[in-house]
Design an enzyme around this catalytic site. Structure first.
Site, mmCIF file in Angstrom:
data_model
loop_
_atom_site.group_PDB
_atom_site.id
_atom_site.type_symbol
_atom_site.label_atom_id
_atom_site.label_comp_id
_atom_site.label_asym_id
_atom_site.label_seq_id
_atom_site.Cartn_x
_atom_site.Cartn_y
_atom_site.Cartn_z
ATOM 1 N N HIS A 200 8.415 1.637 -14.214
ATOM 2 C CA HIS A 200 8.125 1.127 -12.868
ATOM 3 C C HIS A 200 7.000 0.110 -13.047
ATOM 4 O O HIS A 200 5.837 0.481 -13.168
ATOM 5 C CB HIS A 200 7.695 2.313 -11.999
ATOM 6 C CG HIS A 200 7.268 1.954 -10.607
ATOM 7 N ND1 HIS A 200 8.154 1.881 -9.563
ATOM 8 C CD2 HIS A 200 6.057 1.666 -10.082
ATOM 9 C CE1 HIS A 200 7.501 1.555 -8.453
ATOM 10 N NE2 HIS A 200 6.224 1.414 -8.746
ATOM 11 N N CYS A 233 0.702 0.084 -3.653
ATOM 12 C CA CYS A 233 0.223 1.383 -3.207
ATOM 13 C C CYS A 233 -0.989 1.165 -2.314
ATOM 14 O O CYS A 233 -1.992 0.593 -2.739
ATOM 15 C CB CYS A 233 -0.157 2.235 -4.414
ATOM 16 S SG CYS A 233 -0.917 3.785 -3.919
HETATM 17 N N1 COA Z 1 4.673 16.063 4.400
HETATM 18 C C1 COA Z 1 4.257 16.376 5.641
HETATM 19 N N2 COA Z 1 3.169 17.132 5.907
HETATM 20 C C2 COA Z 1 2.463 17.578 4.850
HETATM 21 C C3 COA Z 1 2.825 17.264 3.538
HETATM 22 C C4 COA Z 1 3.986 16.477 3.325
HETATM 23 N N3 COA Z 1 4.398 16.146 2.094
HETATM 24 N N4 COA Z 1 1.937 17.821 2.698
HETATM 25 C C5 COA Z 1 1.049 18.476 3.454
HETATM 26 N N5 COA Z 1 1.360 18.340 4.753
HETATM 27 C C6 COA Z 1 0.647 18.931 5.895
HETATM 28 C C7 COA Z 1 0.373 20.398 5.673
HETATM 29 O O1 COA Z 1 1.463 21.171 6.113
HETATM 30 C C8 COA Z 1 -0.887 20.615 6.479
HETATM 31 O O2 COA Z 1 -0.507 20.721 7.838
HETATM 32 P P1 COA Z 1 -1.286 21.699 8.823
HETATM 33 O O3 COA Z 1 -2.680 21.169 8.889
HETATM 34 O O4 COA Z 1 -0.521 21.562 10.085
HETATM 35 O O5 COA Z 1 -1.192 23.049 8.174
HETATM 36 C C9 COA Z 1 -1.626 19.288 6.324
HETATM 37 O O6 COA Z 1 -0.639 18.326 5.964
HETATM 38 C C10 COA Z 1 -2.720 19.319 5.276
HETATM 39 O O7 COA Z 1 -2.168 19.770 4.032
HETATM 40 P P2 COA Z 1 -2.839 19.420 2.632
HETATM 41 O O8 COA Z 1 -2.030 20.065 1.554
HETATM 42 O O9 COA Z 1 -4.311 19.737 2.713
HETATM 43 O O10 COA Z 1 -2.587 17.859 2.517
HETATM 44 P P3 COA Z 1 -3.641 16.684 2.399
HETATM 45 O O11 COA Z 1 -4.076 16.288 3.742
HETATM 46 O O12 COA Z 1 -4.664 16.995 1.365
HETATM 47 O O13 COA Z 1 -2.682 15.501 1.832
HETATM 48 C C11 COA Z 1 -0.885 14.735 0.480
HETATM 49 C C12 COA Z 1 -2.095 15.604 0.551
HETATM 50 C C13 COA Z 1 -0.425 14.693 -0.958
HETATM 51 C C14 COA Z 1 0.223 15.339 1.354
HETATM 52 C C15 COA Z 1 -1.210 13.319 1.005
HETATM 53 O O14 COA Z 1 -2.370 12.841 0.398
HETATM 54 C C16 COA Z 1 -0.076 12.335 0.758
HETATM 55 O O15 COA Z 1 0.979 12.430 1.376
HETATM 56 N N6 COA Z 1 -0.245 11.359 -0.174
HETATM 57 C C17 COA Z 1 0.801 10.454 -0.550
HETATM 58 C C18 COA Z 1 0.294 9.035 -0.595
HETATM 59 C C19 COA Z 1 1.384 8.084 -0.992
HETATM 60 O O16 COA Z 1 2.509 8.192 -0.578
HETATM 61 N N7 COA Z 1 1.041 7.097 -1.834
HETATM 62 C C20 COA Z 1 1.942 6.099 -2.263
HETATM 63 C C21 COA Z 1 3.020 6.570 -3.160
HETATM 64 S S1 COA Z 1 2.528 6.967 -4.799
HETATM 65 ZN ZN ZN Z 2 4.811 1.136 -7.295
#
Ligand code: COA
Ligand code: ZN
Length: 300
Positions: A200, A233
């Protein structure tokens, strides 16, 4: 093999919300270009990437063309649960080799991500879902700069122990160069027995296609590209476009490396995406036109 990642990596970096209907239309058009793998969306937290909050609807409503796989990026167990509900059969897991990027992107340490992925892979295997183990910032990081190849190797080994079906190395911020690609591909391939390596590569510094060539020479055959060169990103400062799909296909076909992708159709698709996005997008072949012998081969 070309993996089209525009609907995920491209759209996630667009500030204006692209209506779900338009996303579906583009994915359906891409399905008719001969591309066999499309990364269609991601099941990440909707607050992290509001653009892809419609992942479930996109997955439910695209026209699935037989022989084409529609992949989704998964950050954690919750994401996997959501993907399984939509019947997703191919997932891409992502953890960064750089600790700071993983913290910024996933709000977890690398070890926490990998621990979650053990369960995610078990869920996938139980449901006959194919898993790609992705390593982001494998070739450099906007926060840390140089990323030691040992960190990449460690994550690859962890993925292999979980039983993933494919490894993908990501140059999230476009810092790779052909020599580094050669070295990291050799290091990774020496660990993979019987499973493919996918790359990628972002074109942030204009080195994308040079990196593709270096990897081809090492025997890599699976490359991500993005429609019009969209991508980046939002959690990596300075990250920008992928290699444009038309640019990559044009180079490969000119060289006599056939991908099965219909280049004129991809160019049409890139133009439509440019109109939809409403600004110039990075693809070059869509502007210049295809190389004549990329279309019909060299004269006899
Ligand atoms: N989809 C939807 N909701 C999600 C989820 C997901 N994949 N993962 C966690 N949640 C929800 C949980 O259910 C929780 O909900 P609640 O408060 O109602 O219980 C809440 O989010 C917090 O959960 P937590 O595990 O503490 O998540 P976080 O807030 O620390 O976020 C990630 C972690 C990984 C989900 C988040 O940072 C993320 O989605 N990052 C991706 C970024 C991205 O796509 N970057 C580009 C691509 S590489
Ligand atoms: Zn990329």
């Amino acid at each position: 093999m070309v993996v089209e990642v525009g609907p995920r990596d491209g759209f996630q970096n667009e500030p204006g919300f692209i209506p779900t209907e338009q996303k579906i239309q583009i994915i359906d058009e891409l399905s008719d270009t001969g591309i066999k793998r499309i990364e269609a969306t991601s099941f990440v937290h909707p607050k992290a990437i509001p653009q892809l909050a419609d992942a479930a609807e996109v997955m439910a409503r695209i026209k699935r063309k037989p022989g084409v796989s529609y992949e989704a990026l998964i950050p954690n167990v919750k994401g996997m649960e959501r993907a399984l509900q939509e019947g997703v059969k191919d997932v891409v897991l992502v953890v960064s080799a750089s600790e700071s990027h993983n913290q910024n992107n996933m709000r977890m340490s690398v070890t926490e991500s990998l621990n979650g992925f053990r369960q995610v892979v078990r869920m996938a295997l139980e449901n006959e879902v194919r898993v790609t183990g992705g390593v982001a910032t494998a070739f450099g990081c906007s926060f840390e700069g140089w990323v030691a190849p040992e960190k990449v190797a460690h994550i690859v080994d962890e993925y292999l122990s979980m039983g993933v079906h494919e490894i993908s190395l990501g140059d999230t911020v476009g810092m790779a160069d052909p020599v580094l690609v050669t070295e990291l591909v050799q290091l990774t391939m020496s660990r993979l027995v019987g499973i493919p390596l996918r790359l990628h590569l972002h074109n942030t510094r204009g080195q994308g296609l040079a990196n593709v060539l270096a990897a081809l020479q090492e025997g890599v055959t699976i490359f991500d590209a993005s429609i019009g060169g969209l991508g980046g990103c939002p959690f990596a400062p300075g990250a920008s476009g992928n290699i444009s799909t038309a640019d990559m296909v044009n180079m490969l076909h000119s060289m006599g490396v056939h991908t099965g992708v219909d280049l004129p159709r991809i160019i049409e698709c890139e133009k439509r995406v440019q109109t939809l996005i409403g600004r110039d997008i990075p693809g070059q072949v869509m502007r210049a036109g295809a190389t004549p012998w990329a279309l019909k081969g060299r004269p006899a």
